[in-house]
Design a protein around this motif. Sequence first.
Motif, mmCIF file in Angstrom:
data_model
loop_
_atom_site.group_PDB
_atom_site.id
_atom_site.type_symbol
_atom_site.label_atom_id
_atom_site.label_comp_id
_atom_site.label_asym_id
_atom_site.label_seq_id
_atom_site.Cartn_x
_atom_site.Cartn_y
_atom_site.Cartn_z
ATOM 1 N N LYS A 165 -23.935 13.546 41.037
ATOM 2 C CA LYS A 165 -23.770 15.002 41.155
ATOM 3 C C LYS A 165 -24.785 15.732 40.258
ATOM 4 O O LYS A 165 -25.405 16.711 40.685
ATOM 5 N N LEU A 166 -24.948 15.262 39.030
ATOM 6 C CA LEU A 166 -25.930 15.861 38.118
ATOM 7 C C LEU A 166 -27.333 15.816 38.721
ATOM 8 O O LEU A 166 -28.095 16.793 38.663
ATOM 9 N N TRP A 167 -27.684 14.663 39.282
ATOM 10 C CA TRP A 167 -28.996 14.471 39.893
ATOM 11 C C TRP A 167 -29.198 15.456 41.047
ATOM 12 O O TRP A 167 -30.222 16.127 41.139
ATOM 13 N N GLU A 168 -28.212 15.529 41.917
ATOM 14 C CA GLU A 168 -28.305 16.399 43.098
ATOM 15 C C GLU A 168 -28.362 17.869 42.709
ATOM 16 O O GLU A 168 -29.140 18.634 43.278
ATOM 17 N N GLU A 169 -27.531 18.280 41.740
ATOM 18 C CA GLU A 169 -27.527 19.678 41.302
ATOM 19 C C GLU A 169 -28.848 20.088 40.674
ATOM 20 O O GLU A 169 -29.227 21.252 40.711
ATOM 21 N N ALA A 170 -29.560 19.137 40.106
ATOM 22 C CA ALA A 170 -30.874 19.426 39.510
ATOM 23 C C ALA A 170 -31.958 19.538 40.579
ATOM 24 O O ALA A 170 -33.081 19.943 40.285
ATOM 25 N N PRO A 174 -33.918 12.510 46.506
ATOM 26 C CA PRO A 174 -33.092 11.303 46.632
ATOM 27 C C PRO A 174 -32.987 10.561 45.295
ATOM 28 O O PRO A 174 -33.957 10.488 44.536
ATOM 29 N N MET A 175 -31.808 10.043 45.047
ATOM 30 C CA MET A 175 -31.623 9.259 43.816
ATOM 31 C C MET A 175 -32.510 8.017 43.878
ATOM 32 O O MET A 175 -32.632 7.399 44.933
#
Length: 179
Positions: A165-170, A174-175
């Motif tokens: 979630k942190l990655w996507e919100e930033a 793609p992870m």
Amino acid sequence: HEANFHTALRESERLSMDGDYAALVQSLAIYAQKRREFISARHYFERLAEHHKVRSNAEGEAAAYHQLGMIAQEQRDFKRAEQWYLKSLAISEKHSDEHGTAMTQGQLGLLAFAQGQVLEAGRYFVEVITVFLRHNDPPSAQIGARNFVDAYQSALPGEKAELKKLWEEAGLGPMPVGE
């Protein structure tokens, strides 16, 4: 060579050659650090921090505190490392040095990760990646991403969801790890 450095250091101090003095102290500090002579390295970096503080060189002062944090972290004195990093971070933030701030946040992330605090580490790494990308520093952003992946891979399932979630919100795309 070390004896020559000490002679040059004394002379640079006697002649008020501030730039040379700082460079020599830093060289001796790094030399001691590489030899794992942490007491000596700490002494030199403290001396360097004070030198920069007296001369209002915030960037140099923050860098010296950052190195003191790295020494404490290497010795696994995590509490002291955090204190040094936070001191460095406060100076970098006060002087709007985003790159220096991100470098220290990266170390705080590694420190959190070393203590098993993967969510805190992930937060630091996402911030670091964002700043380095904004400053067109892809190599440093990649280091932050590798550190994030390490935290993600060691996380528990619930923590993985939060990290994702942190990655996507930033908005980082793609992870870099398989789900």
